[in-house]
Design an enzyme around this catalytic site. Sequence first.
Site, PDB file in Angstrom:
ATOM      1  N   HIS A  12      21.259  62.187 -57.093  1.00 54.30           N
ATOM      2  CA  HIS A  12      21.736  63.788 -56.317  1.00 54.30           C
ATOM      3  C   HIS A  12      20.944  63.916 -55.075  1.00 54.30           C
ATOM      4  O   HIS A  12      19.791  64.814 -55.599  1.00 54.30           O
ATOM      5  CB  HIS A  12      22.666  64.336 -56.883  1.00 54.30           C
ATOM      6  CG  HIS A  12      23.649  65.321 -57.112  1.00 54.30           C
ATOM      7  ND1 HIS A  12      23.965  66.642 -57.888  1.00 54.30           N
ATOM      8  CD2 HIS A  12      24.679  65.181 -56.329  1.00 54.30           C
ATOM      9  CE1 HIS A  12      25.018  66.659 -57.317  1.00 54.30           C
ATOM     10  NE2 HIS A  12      25.405  65.361 -56.220  1.00 54.30           N
ATOM     11  N   GLU A  39      22.421  59.981 -52.624  1.00 53.56           N
ATOM     12  CA  GLU A  39      23.137  60.932 -52.245  1.00 53.56           C
ATOM     13  C   GLU A  39      22.735  62.028 -51.776  1.00 53.56           C
ATOM     14  O   GLU A  39      21.987  62.907 -51.465  1.00 53.56           O
ATOM     15  CB  GLU A  39      24.257  61.262 -53.736  1.00 53.56           C
ATOM     16  CG  GLU A  39      25.872  61.510 -52.883  1.00 53.56           C
ATOM     17  CD  GLU A  39      25.502  63.552 -52.998  1.00 53.56           C
ATOM     18  OE1 GLU A  39      26.633  63.847 -52.323  1.00 53.56           O
ATOM     19  OE2 GLU A  39      24.812  63.768 -53.087  1.00 53.56           O
ATOM     20  N   ASP A  41      24.872  64.860 -48.315  1.00 48.21           N
ATOM     21  CA  ASP A  41      25.947  65.572 -47.579  1.00 48.21           C
ATOM     22  C   ASP A  41      25.316  65.847 -46.071  1.00 48.21           C
ATOM     23  O   ASP A  41      24.513  65.979 -45.891  1.00 48.21           O
ATOM     24  CB  ASP A  41      25.875  67.261 -48.019  1.00 48.21           C
ATOM     25  CG  ASP A  41      26.115  67.024 -50.097  1.00 48.21           C
ATOM     26  OD1 ASP A  41      27.759  66.306 -49.830  1.00 48.21           O
ATOM     27  OD2 ASP A  41      25.427  66.798 -50.741  1.00 48.21           O
ATOM     28  N   HIS A  54      24.648  70.845 -47.992  1.00 55.08           N
ATOM     29  CA  HIS A  54      25.850  70.871 -48.718  1.00 55.08           C
ATOM     30  C   HIS A  54      26.759  72.055 -48.576  1.00 55.08           C
ATOM     31  O   HIS A  54      27.877  72.087 -48.366  1.00 55.08           O
ATOM     32  CB  HIS A  54      25.716  70.585 -50.374  1.00 55.08           C
ATOM     33  CG  HIS A  54      26.829  70.636 -50.801  1.00 55.08           C
ATOM     34  ND1 HIS A  54      27.445  72.112 -51.740  1.00 55.08           N
ATOM     35  CD2 HIS A  54      27.640  70.168 -51.512  1.00 55.08           C
ATOM     36  CE1 HIS A  54      28.506  71.876 -52.587  1.00 55.08           C
ATOM     37  NE2 HIS A  54      28.401  69.933 -52.573  1.00 55.08           N
ATOM     38  N   GLU A 114      27.317  61.244 -48.350  1.00 59.23           N
ATOM     39  CA  GLU A 114      29.091  62.409 -48.257  1.00 59.23           C
ATOM     40  C   GLU A 114      29.282  63.504 -46.946  1.00 59.23           C
ATOM     41  O   GLU A 114      28.088  63.582 -46.647  1.00 59.23           O
ATOM     42  CB  GLU A 114      29.177  63.105 -49.220  1.00 59.23           C
ATOM     43  CG  GLU A 114      30.297  63.892 -49.777  1.00 59.23           C
ATOM     44  CD  GLU A 114      30.545  64.975 -50.715  1.00 59.23           C
ATOM     45  OE1 GLU A 114      31.193  65.676 -50.729  1.00 59.23           O
ATOM     46  OE2 GLU A 114      29.307  64.857 -51.825  1.00 59.23           O
TER      47      GLU A 114
END
Length: 244
Positions: A12, A39, A41, A54, A114
Site C-alpha cells: 500500500h 499501490e 495514488d 493521496h 489509484e
Amino acid sequence: MAEWPYPRWIAHRGAGKLAPENTLAAFRVGASYGYRMFECDAKLSADGVPFLMHDATLERTTNGHGTGGDKPWSELSQLDAGSWHSRTYAGEPLPTMAALARYCIHNGWFLNIEIKPTPGVEARTGAVVAAEAQRLWAGQAVQPLLTSFRPDALEGAQRAAPALPRGLLLDTLWKGWLETALTLDCVAIVCNQNLWDVSTVTQAKSAGFRCLSYTVNDEWAAERLIELGTDGIITDRVDLFSPA
C-alpha cells in the site's frame, strides 16, 4: 483478462507506514521486503503533470500548503514529502508518475495506480493519467491496473486508454456497483476488506471480475480473504506478510 498477471500481495502506497507514502523511497523499502507489486495514488498538478499524492491538500504529507492540484509542477517538485514521516527521509521529493514508471519498468515491478482526482477534475484526471500510463508502459508485457472510487474518473480513463485494465474501488456496496463496473469494462473490484463474503465474491466472480481487498493488516483477515478465493491483498504490513 483471460490471465491475471498480478501478484496476490500488494504494498500500500509503496511500503505501508514504514516510509513516507507515495515516494520513491517507499517503493524501495517495499521492494526490500520482497514485494513486486505496489499501490499508489496519482493526481494532476495545475499544469497537467501526473504526480503521486493521496490527499487533496498538501499539509499532511509535505511542507506545502493548500490544494496540490492548484499548484504547478515546478512548485510541487520543490516540496519536502519525507520529513513528516521521519528525519531519515527529510527532503524526499514528490515523484511524478513518469519517475515511478521508470523505476517499476526497470525492476520488473507491477503497479496499481489509484486515480485520486482533485475534486472537480475527475474525468480529466482519469483521462490524463490513463493516457500517460499507456505512453509510459508502451510495449510492456503487463500494464498497470488503474483503479478509482470515482466512476467518472474511470470513464475518462476508459475513453483515453480503453486497453488498459481498470478496477472499481468500493468502500460501500452502493446500488448499481456491479452494473457500473460492467459498463466501465472493469476487470476487477477492489473492496474494503469487510465487504467481501461468500455472496459478494460469488457475485463479482460470476460477472467475470477479480476480487481485491484493502487495507489488510491482520493475519486473520488475510486468511479469511484467501479462503474466500479473492485475488489480491493490499497491505500496509509489508514487514508482516511475506509475498513469497
